[in-house]
Design a protein around this motif. Structure first.
Motif, PDB file in Angstrom:
ATOM      1  N   ILE A   1      55.739  16.050 -83.674  1.00  0.00           N
ATOM      2  CA  ILE A   1      56.868  16.872 -83.245  1.00  0.00           C
ATOM      3  C   ILE A   1      56.966  18.123 -84.120  1.00  0.00           C
ATOM      4  O   ILE A   1      56.878  18.040 -85.353  1.00  0.00           O
ATOM      5  N   ALA A   2      57.127  19.273 -83.475  1.00  0.00           N
ATOM      6  CA  ALA A   2      57.244  20.528 -84.214  1.00  0.00           C
ATOM      7  C   ALA A   2      58.482  20.518 -85.107  1.00  0.00           C
ATOM      8  O   ALA A   2      59.572  20.135 -84.670  1.00  0.00           O
ATOM      9  N   LYS A   3      58.295  20.919 -86.360  1.00  0.00           N
ATOM     10  CA  LYS A   3      59.385  20.947 -87.341  1.00  0.00           C
ATOM     11  C   LYS A   3      60.086  19.579 -87.434  1.00  0.00           C
ATOM     12  O   LYS A   3      61.309  19.484 -87.464  1.00  0.00           O
ATOM     13  N   GLY A   4      59.289  18.524 -87.485  1.00  0.00           N
ATOM     14  CA  GLY A   4      59.824  17.168 -87.490  1.00  0.00           C
ATOM     15  C   GLY A   4      60.713  16.852 -88.671  1.00  0.00           C
ATOM     16  O   GLY A   4      61.520  15.922 -88.606  1.00  0.00           O
TER      17      GLY A   4
ATOM     18  N   ILE B   1      81.460  24.436 -87.189  1.00  0.00           N
ATOM     19  CA  ILE B   1      81.337  25.883 -87.408  1.00  0.00           C
ATOM     20  C   ILE B   1      80.256  26.181 -88.445  1.00  0.00           C
ATOM     21  O   ILE B   1      79.484  27.141 -88.318  1.00  0.00           O
ATOM     22  N   SER B   2      80.196  25.346 -89.493  1.00  0.00           N
ATOM     23  CA  SER B   2      79.174  25.556 -90.526  1.00  0.00           C
ATOM     24  C   SER B   2      77.772  25.404 -89.940  1.00  0.00           C
ATOM     25  O   SER B   2      76.838  26.103 -90.353  1.00  0.00           O
ATOM     26  N   VAL B   3      77.599  24.516 -88.953  1.00  0.00           N
ATOM     27  CA  VAL B   3      76.300  24.323 -88.310  1.00  0.00           C
ATOM     28  C   VAL B   3      75.885  25.579 -87.538  1.00  0.00           C
ATOM     29  O   VAL B   3      74.702  25.935 -87.497  1.00  0.00           O
ATOM     30  N   ILE B   4      76.853  26.247 -86.938  1.00  0.00           N
ATOM     31  CA  ILE B   4      76.548  27.499 -86.230  1.00  0.00           C
ATOM     32  C   ILE B   4      75.955  28.522 -87.189  1.00  0.00           C
ATOM     33  O   ILE B   4      74.937  29.161 -86.902  1.00  0.00           O
ATOM     34  N   TYR B   5      76.571  28.653 -88.357  1.00  0.00           N
ATOM     35  CA  TYR B   5      76.096  29.641 -89.328  1.00  0.00           C
ATOM     36  C   TYR B   5      74.741  29.276 -89.918  1.00  0.00           C
ATOM     37  O   TYR B   5      73.893  30.153 -90.127  1.00  0.00           O
ATOM     38  N   VAL B   6      74.503  27.997 -90.193  1.00  0.00           N
ATOM     39  CA  VAL B   6      73.214  27.621 -90.762  1.00  0.00           C
ATOM     40  C   VAL B   6      72.100  27.773 -89.723  1.00  0.00           C
ATOM     41  O   VAL B   6      70.944  28.069 -90.070  1.00  0.00           O
ATOM     42  N   THR B   7      72.429  27.588 -88.452  1.00  0.00           N
ATOM     43  CA  THR B   7      71.433  27.805 -87.396  1.00  0.00           C
ATOM     44  C   THR B   7      71.061  29.286 -87.301  1.00  0.00           C
ATOM     45  O   THR B   7      69.879  29.642 -87.148  1.00  0.00           O
ATOM     46  N   ILE B   8      72.065  30.143 -87.400  1.00  0.00           N
ATOM     47  CA  ILE B   8      71.796  31.593 -87.412  1.00  0.00           C
ATOM     48  C   ILE B   8      70.967  31.962 -88.648  1.00  0.00           C
ATOM     49  O   ILE B   8      70.055  32.795 -88.578  1.00  0.00           O
ATOM     50  N   PHE B   9      71.265  31.324 -89.785  1.00  0.00           N
ATOM     51  CA  PHE B   9      70.498  31.564 -91.005  1.00  0.00           C
ATOM     52  C   PHE B   9      69.031  31.201 -90.801  1.00  0.00           C
ATOM     53  O   PHE B   9      68.120  31.962 -91.183  1.00  0.00           O
ATOM     54  N   VAL B  10      68.762  30.037 -90.215  1.00  0.00           N
ATOM     55  CA  VAL B  10      67.381  29.599 -89.968  1.00  0.00           C
ATOM     56  C   VAL B  10      66.674  30.557 -89.022  1.00  0.00           C
ATOM     57  O   VAL B  10      65.507  30.929 -89.241  1.00  0.00           O
ATOM     58  N   LEU B  11      67.373  30.983 -87.983  1.00  0.00           N
ATOM     59  CA  LEU B  11      66.782  31.907 -87.015  1.00  0.00           C
ATOM     60  C   LEU B  11      66.382  33.218 -87.687  1.00  0.00           C
ATOM     61  O   LEU B  11      65.266  33.719 -87.484  1.00  0.00           O
ATOM     62  N   CYS B  12      67.288  33.768 -88.500  1.00  0.00           N
ATOM     63  CA  CYS B  12      66.991  35.029 -89.193  1.00  0.00           C
ATOM     64  C   CYS B  12      65.843  34.856 -90.186  1.00  0.00           C
ATOM     65  O   CYS B  12      64.965  35.727 -90.309  1.00  0.00           O
ATOM     66  N   ALA B  13      65.845  33.732 -90.910  1.00  0.00           N
ATOM     67  CA  ALA B  13      64.816  33.492 -91.917  1.00  0.00           C
ATOM     68  C   ALA B  13      63.424  33.448 -91.281  1.00  0.00           C
ATOM     69  O   ALA B  13      62.481  34.083 -91.770  1.00  0.00           O
ATOM     70  N   PHE B  14      63.271  32.691 -90.195  1.00  0.00           N
ATOM     71  CA  PHE B  14      61.971  32.594 -89.535  1.00  0.00           C
ATOM     72  C   PHE B  14      61.585  33.907 -88.871  1.00  0.00           C
ATOM     73  O   PHE B  14      60.394  34.241 -88.777  1.00  0.00           O
ATOM     74  N   ASN B  15      62.571  34.641 -88.412  1.00  0.00           N
ATOM     75  CA  ASN B  15      62.273  35.914 -87.759  1.00  0.00           C
ATOM     76  C   ASN B  15      61.806  36.941 -88.782  1.00  0.00           C
ATOM     77  O   ASN B  15      60.925  37.765 -88.513  1.00  0.00           O
ATOM     78  N   ILE B  16      62.393  36.910 -89.973  1.00  0.00           N
ATOM     79  CA  ILE B  16      61.994  37.840 -91.036  1.00  0.00           C
ATOM     80  C   ILE B  16      60.619  37.496 -91.584  1.00  0.00           C
ATOM     81  O   ILE B  16      59.782  38.374 -91.821  1.00  0.00           O
ATOM     82  N   ILE B  17      60.360  36.178 -91.765  1.00  0.00           N
ATOM     83  CA  ILE B  17      59.090  35.747 -92.369  1.00  0.00           C
ATOM     84  C   ILE B  17      57.909  35.915 -91.420  1.00  0.00           C
ATOM     85  O   ILE B  17      56.866  36.438 -91.791  1.00  0.00           O
ATOM     86  N   ALA B  18      58.063  35.441 -90.173  1.00  0.00           N
ATOM     87  CA  ALA B  18      56.918  35.424 -89.259  1.00  0.00           C
ATOM     88  C   ALA B  18      57.242  35.950 -87.870  1.00  0.00           C
ATOM     89  O   ALA B  18      56.433  35.784 -86.959  1.00  0.00           O
TER      90      ALA B  18
ATOM     91  N   LYS C   1      59.199  34.759 -85.732  1.00  0.00           N
ATOM     92  CA  LYS C   1      59.191  33.621 -84.805  1.00  0.00           C
ATOM     93  C   LYS C   1      60.556  32.916 -84.785  1.00  0.00           C
ATOM     94  O   LYS C   1      60.636  31.712 -84.558  1.00  0.00           O
ATOM     95  N   GLY C   2      61.607  33.676 -85.031  1.00  0.00           N
ATOM     96  CA  GLY C   2      62.930  33.059 -85.086  1.00  0.00           C
ATOM     97  C   GLY C   2      63.333  32.418 -83.783  1.00  0.00           C
ATOM     98  O   GLY C   2      63.822  31.285 -83.754  1.00  0.00           O
ATOM     99  N   VAL C   3      63.131  33.129 -82.679  1.00  0.00           N
ATOM    100  CA  VAL C   3      63.522  32.598 -81.372  1.00  0.00           C
ATOM    101  C   VAL C   3      62.654  31.403 -80.994  1.00  0.00           C
ATOM    102  O   VAL C   3      63.126  30.431 -80.385  1.00  0.00           O
ATOM    103  N   ASP C   4      61.385  31.420 -81.389  1.00  0.00           N
ATOM    104  CA  ASP C   4      60.449  30.355 -81.017  1.00  0.00           C
ATOM    105  C   ASP C   4      60.822  29.005 -81.624  1.00  0.00           C
ATOM    106  O   ASP C   4      60.556  27.957 -81.021  1.00  0.00           O
ATOM    107  N   VAL C   5      61.420  29.023 -82.822  1.00  0.00           N
ATOM    108  CA  VAL C   5      61.719  27.749 -83.489  1.00  0.00           C
ATOM    109  C   VAL C   5      63.067  27.177 -83.065  1.00  0.00           C
ATOM    110  O   VAL C   5      63.432  26.070 -83.482  1.00  0.00           O
ATOM    111  N   MET C   6      63.796  27.888 -82.244  1.00  0.00           N
ATOM    112  CA  MET C   6      65.105  27.408 -81.838  1.00  0.00           C
ATOM    113  C   MET C   6      65.011  26.207 -80.889  1.00  0.00           C
ATOM    114  O   MET C   6      65.845  25.297 -80.945  1.00  0.00           O
ATOM    115  N   ALA C   7      64.019  26.188 -80.020  1.00  0.00           N
ATOM    116  CA  ALA C   7      63.847  25.046 -79.113  1.00  0.00           C
ATOM    117  C   ALA C   7      63.515  23.772 -79.902  1.00  0.00           C
ATOM    118  O   ALA C   7      64.142  22.726 -79.690  1.00  0.00           O
TER     119      ALA C   7
END
Length: 330
Positions: free
Chosen positions: A23-26, A95-112, A114-120
């Motif tokens: 599983i991706a990002k298991g 609410i805290s989960v919403i912010y940490v999800t946005i944090f993960v999206l931004c982090a992956f988008n900045i690094i590679a 691929k922020g949108v790709d890892v959301m699924a």
């Protein structure tokens, strides 16, 4: 111990599924289990809903917002999201989960990029982890709220007794340092809050596990009333000496009855409960007659304390509350 075992088994199941099905990002499955799985079924169910809804909202909001920010803007958004996640973590988890999800999206988008790709995968892993947590806490050594009621009630009576005793000491020897009184008051309110929380959490347990739902409500109400009367008695402890209680016999008998009530809730001695009830009824009758002659508020409060304690014992005996008590794992 139960929670530790459930958590370990859940980790094992989550890790095994991740590795076996690739599983991706298991690792997010295990991370979800860590945050969702709580010591009780009701708490886990509440956290599961918050985690799932928060993640779904974070994915939708994050994907829409990230299109509006440049590289620098995403860095600022990521930092702001991490800060807000910590702020809301203890206040409102969803609410805290919403912010940490946005944090993960931004982090992956900045690094590679691929922020949108890892959301699924994040949403899928969250759902898998939540399902594992729910199944484990439901079927592996479940700890239902109704089983906690006897211990919580006896603890509440014990703390109210200590609080009442501290108040009597204040009446006898008023002091400027009332630390013991304030500690006893705080502990009594904590015990009352624990009883209220158990009743509230019982609403989330499976229907067939809500065996003492009605009695839990009645006992919660009665214990809160008892604590209110005891607190009101303590509020009058700083009155002028001549206005204070002139007889100590009522307070001594009520204190003894409270102590014996706590002992009965632990030992379940049927003979003793009858003696306690007789004592409380006699005290109530004597105070009722006294109130006709003397209108001191303290006498009225003592009468109410005796009456409510008697009602608590009657409820506990009527529904045989102590028969479902279970000893906690140590």
């Amino acid at each position: 111990m139960r929670h530790a075992l459930r958590l370990s088994v859940s980790f094992l199941i989550g890790f095994t599924l991740s590795e076996y099905f690739h599983i991706a990002k298991g690792e997010w499955i295990v991370l979800t289990i860590l945050f969702v799985l709580q010591p009780s079924y009701s708490e886990t169910r509440r956290r599961l809903f918050q985690r799932t809804v928060g993640t779904l909202a974070g994915v939708i909001i994050g994907v829409l917002i990230i299109q509006l920010f440049s590289f620098s803007g995403q860095i600022v958004l990521m930092l702001a999201s991490s800060y807000l996640f910590l702020i809301w973590m203890k206040r409102r988890y969803s609410i805290s989960v919403i912010y940490v999800t946005i944090f993960v999206l931004c982090a992956f988008n900045i690094i590679a990029n691929k922020g949108v790709d890892v959301m699924a995968p994040r949403l899928i892993d969250t759902i898998i982890g939540a399902i594992i947590s729910f199944v484990v806490v439901r079927f592996l050594w479940p700890e239902w709220q109704y089983k906690k009621l006897p211990n919580l009630l006896s603890e509440a009576i014990l703390k109210n007794t200590t609080y009442f005793k501290a108040i009597l000491e204040e009446y006898k020897k008023p002091t400027t340092d009332d630390l013991e009184y304030r500690i006893a008051r705080r502990e009594a309110h904590r015990a009352d809050n624990a009883l209220v929380t158990a009743w509230q959490n019982m609403q989330l347990d499976p229907q067939k596990q809500q065996q003492l739902k009605k009695v839990a409500f009645k006992l919660t109400y009665l214990n809160h009333a008892l604590l209110s009367y005891v607190s009101a008695l303590g509020a009058h402890r700083n009155q002028n000496q001549q206005e204070k209680l002139s007889h100590q016999v009522f307070e001594i008998h009520i204190l003894k009855a409270l102590e014996e009530s706590h002992h009965w809730l632990i030992t379940q001695s049927n003979n003793k409960i009858e003696n306690i009830e007789d004592t409380l009824e006699k005290i109530s009758n004597q105070l009722l007659n006294t109130n006709k002659e003397i209108t001191q508020i303290q006498y009225i409060l003592l009468f109410n304390i005796a009456e409510v304690t008697l009602q608590i014992l009657e409820q506990a005996k009527l529904f045989k509350l102590t028969s479902v008590a279970t000893k906690p794992l140590k």
